[in-house]
Design an enzyme around this catalytic site. Structure first.
Site, PDB file in Angstrom:
ATOM      1  N   GLY A  47     -37.103  38.780 -17.301  1.00 23.55           N
ATOM      2  CA  GLY A  47     -38.084  37.801 -17.762  1.00 23.55           C
ATOM      3  C   GLY A  47     -38.046  37.619 -19.262  1.00 23.55           C
ATOM      4  O   GLY A  47     -38.643  36.691 -19.798  1.00 23.55           O
ATOM      5  N   GLN A  48     -37.339  38.518 -19.953  1.00 18.85           N
ATOM      6  CA  GLN A  48     -37.279  38.409 -21.413  1.00 18.85           C
ATOM      7  C   GLN A  48     -36.313  37.320 -21.861  1.00 18.85           C
ATOM      8  O   GLN A  48     -36.296  36.953 -23.021  1.00 18.85           O
ATOM      9  CB  GLN A  48     -36.910  39.768 -22.021  1.00 18.85           C
ATOM     10  N   ALA A  87     -35.431  49.368 -25.347  1.00 19.07           N
ATOM     11  CA  ALA A  87     -35.356  49.597 -26.788  1.00 19.07           C
ATOM     12  C   ALA A  87     -35.008  48.322 -27.560  1.00 19.07           C
ATOM     13  O   ALA A  87     -34.450  48.394 -28.648  1.00 19.07           O
ATOM     14  CB  ALA A  87     -34.362  50.719 -27.125  1.00 19.07           C
ATOM     15  N   SER A  88     -35.328  47.182 -26.991  1.00 16.30           N
ATOM     16  CA  SER A  88     -35.093  45.890 -27.664  1.00 16.30           C
ATOM     17  C   SER A  88     -33.657  45.779 -28.135  1.00 16.30           C
ATOM     18  O   SER A  88     -33.360  45.221 -29.187  1.00 16.30           O
ATOM     19  CB  SER A  88     -36.053  45.728 -28.855  1.00 16.30           C
ATOM     20  N   THR A  91     -30.132  41.970 -27.032  1.00 13.86           N
ATOM     21  CA  THR A  91     -29.599  40.868 -27.845  1.00 13.86           C
ATOM     22  C   THR A  91     -28.578  41.412 -28.833  1.00 13.86           C
ATOM     23  O   THR A  91     -27.493  40.853 -28.999  1.00 13.86           O
ATOM     24  CB  THR A  91     -30.742  40.168 -28.598  1.00 13.86           C
ATOM     25  N   ALA A 287     -29.122  38.585 -35.633  1.00 15.88           N
ATOM     26  CA  ALA A 287     -30.316  38.883 -34.825  1.00 15.88           C
ATOM     27  C   ALA A 287     -30.677  40.366 -34.858  1.00 15.88           C
ATOM     28  O   ALA A 287     -29.822  41.232 -35.038  1.00 15.88           O
ATOM     29  CB  ALA A 287     -30.083  38.446 -33.379  1.00 15.88           C
ATOM     30  N   GLY A 289     -33.722  43.058 -32.640  1.00 13.74           N
ATOM     31  CA  GLY A 289     -34.490  43.063 -31.392  1.00 13.74           C
ATOM     32  C   GLY A 289     -35.944  42.723 -31.661  1.00 13.74           C
ATOM     33  O   GLY A 289     -36.504  43.130 -32.674  1.00 13.74           O
ATOM     34  N   GLY A 291     -38.210  42.316 -28.542  1.00 12.66           N
ATOM     35  CA  GLY A 291     -38.973  42.459 -27.300  1.00 12.66           C
ATOM     36  C   GLY A 291     -40.170  43.388 -27.340  1.00 12.66           C
ATOM     37  O   GLY A 291     -41.313  42.958 -27.279  1.00 12.66           O
ATOM     38  N   GLU A 292     -39.916  44.673 -27.446  1.00 14.34           N
ATOM     39  CA  GLU A 292     -41.008  45.635 -27.241  1.00 14.34           C
ATOM     40  C   GLU A 292     -42.039  45.642 -28.354  1.00 14.34           C
ATOM     41  O   GLU A 292     -43.212  45.911 -28.129  1.00 14.34           O
ATOM     42  CB  GLU A 292     -40.428  47.045 -27.105  1.00 14.34           C
TER      43      GLU A 292
END
Ligand code: FES
Ligand code: FES
Lengths: 337, 165
Positions: A47-48, A87-88, A91, A287, A289, A291-292
């Site tokens: 979903g990310q 851990a993001s 990417t 880039a 990370g 996410g978290e």
């Protein structure tokens, strides 16, 4: 008894990836005879938005349309190596692995196209929509699909590429403690505004305003999605979510979604976010990370805002109405002469 | 108890199915009709992922024994797309980035469509109430609320005949 408002602030520095026994991830890319490229990964899209980001990176490096990229994920029995989707790191790690794999595959693609067009591969460029064109000669070109077909049926070649990104394990320097545990760090700051009802202990989050420095936003809309969704989740952790809400008896705890509290659409604050781009030196296109970390800073920001509003300093999550009332009682008791 | 024949229309198509007693509508839709757009999230009426329309009303298909829908008109997310054209709500969900993992999305769209079908220009509060039985773990709800309001605004600009679609 009153409704008191307060503001709190919190910042987060978030590492991209982890210092395990080394942190590698692989990507394998191959062209099918349709001119589509399959990217095989063992990371998962939960979903990310991994599929979208990896499609963008693949299309960019190969010089083809995003529609011609197929991301095949997550069969850890048969897929290439991935340390995991956590851990993001995806990417950054997998994005870098894809750049390596796509660069190799592009070289074969242009080799084959060069033979077909009878020019040197260095004289070719891709137009990003499915054609390979001789530089400066727009009329002389071949479609990616025809090049893929020719590779199989005329040249006996496989248009493919292998990629791996490894962040080697870092050990601390015994003298200084210095080490290099992560590849880069993203940074963020959140300001929360809350209203505390001192009669019921209820906390309403009115605003969550954040600033994020995340290297390069490969897909700005999805970065914003992560921030808004993460703000909500941070608020949910701060005020609602627990499997042990009623002490001391576990028997009253939630066993399903009916009893496990989360904020619903009526409970959400105003969200806003600013995205700052300072490309990292080692991420794909700069880039890092994101996410978290998006669920992190809202939590202490909300706790600080509650303290600012009513003087209740609560360091145990979630900050339920009961804990707010007990903290207010304790503060009142302590204030007595 | 014996299995019984139940007939209903699913997205305009006539169905007559042999159904075990007490079998939930969500299972009939997903397993007997192949309509897997409808999700089974909690199976207990607390997440809204299984929302479908029964005779125009949004209902939780995980709580409905399929025998009860005999003679009804059922619309699922598959029936929201017409001639391969996305519904305004679906377009708005895409434009507002209102979906991440997508597990809640079918239920959200069915709940929102039930609202817009009877109140084409709802207030923000009305949208919040219409979605309050639907859980989303990813989006923080704001993009979903924004999408429903944007879809309503798009419908308002269309001629009445198109809005009915
Ligand atoms: S599956 Fe029906 S409400 Fe959750
Ligand atoms: S998009 Fe994942 S649950 Fe809503």
């Amino acid at each position: 008894m009153a409704k008191l408002r307060g503001r709190g602030i919190a910042a987060v520095n978030y590492p991209t990836g982890m210092n395990l026994g080394g942190d590698p991830s692989q990507a394998l890319i191959h062209a099918t005879t349709t001119g589509n490229f399959v990217v095989t990964l063992s990371s998962v899209d939960l979903g990310q938005g991994l599929r979208t980001i990896m499609t963008q990176i693949t299309a960019e490096v190969l010089g083809i349309a995003p529609e011609a990229v197929m991301i095949d994920t997550a069969d850890t029995d048969t897929g290439p190596h991935c340390m995991g989707t956590f851990a993001s790191r995806t990417t950054h790690r997998v994005g870098n692995a894809i750049i390596m794999a796509a660069t190799e595959a592009r070289k074969v693609l242009l080799d084959v196209a060069g033979e077909e067009l009878e020019v040197a591969p260095e004289d070719l460029e891709t137009d990003g929509t499915g054609r390979i064109v001789v530089k400066g000669v727009p009329g002389k070109s071949i479609s990616v699909q025809d090049a893929a077909l020719a590779a199989h049926f005329k040249h006996g070649r496989t248009i493919s590429g292998r990629g791996i990104y490894l962040k080697p394990r870092s050990y601390p320097d015994f003298e200084t403690g210095a080490m290099d545990p992560d590849s880069c760090q993203a940074h963020a700051c959140t300001i929360a505004e809350v209203e505390v009802d001192t009669e019921t202990g209820d906390v309403r989050v009115l605003k969550l305003i954040s600033a994020y420095e995340i290297g390069r936003a490969i897909n700005p809309m999805m970065v914003e999605q992560q921030i808004v969704g993460g703000s909500w989740m941070g608020m949910s952790h701060a005020l609602y979510e627990t499997t042990e809400p009623y002490y001391p008896n576990r028997a009253h705890g939630p066993v399903d979604f009916l009893g496990y509290l989360m904020p619903g659409p009526a409970d959400i604050p105003e969200y806003d976010a600013v995205i700052l781009e300072r490309p990292s030196t080692n991420g794909p296109f700069g880039a890092k990370g994101i996410g978290e970390m998006t669920a992190n800073s809202p939590i202490p920001a909300i706790a600080n805002a509650i303290f600012d509003a009513c003087g209740a300093r609560i360091d145990d999550l979630p900050i339920t109405p009961e804990k707010v009332l007990r903290a207010l009682d304790a503060a009142a008791l302590a204030a007595q002469p | 108890m014996k299995s019984s024949y139940v007939s209903f229309t699913l997205n305009g198509e006539e169905k007559e199915l042999l159904i075990e007693p007490g079998r939930r509508l969500v299972d009939v839709l997903r397993e007997q009709c192949g309509a897997t757009g409808t999700k089974n999230g909690c199976g207990q009426g607390s997440c809204g992922a299984c929302t479908v329309h029964i005779d125009g009303v949004a209902m939780l298909s995980c709580l409905l024994p399929a025998e009860l829908v005999d003679g009804s008109e059922i619309v699922t997310i598959e029936g929201v797309v017409r001639n391969r054209v996305l519904h305004v709500l679906q377009e708005a969900f895409l434009a507002q980035a209102a979906t991440q993992c997508g597990f809640c999305t079918a239920g959200m769209i069915m709940a929102a469509k039930a609202l817009l079908d009877c109140d084409p220009s709802p207030s923000r509060q009305a949208v919040i109430e219409a979605l309050s039985g639907n859980v989303c773990r990813c989006t923080g709800y704001e993009p979903i609320i924004a999408a429903v309001l944007a879809a309503a605004a798009t419908l308002a600009k269309r001629p009445a005949a198109a809005a009915a679609a």
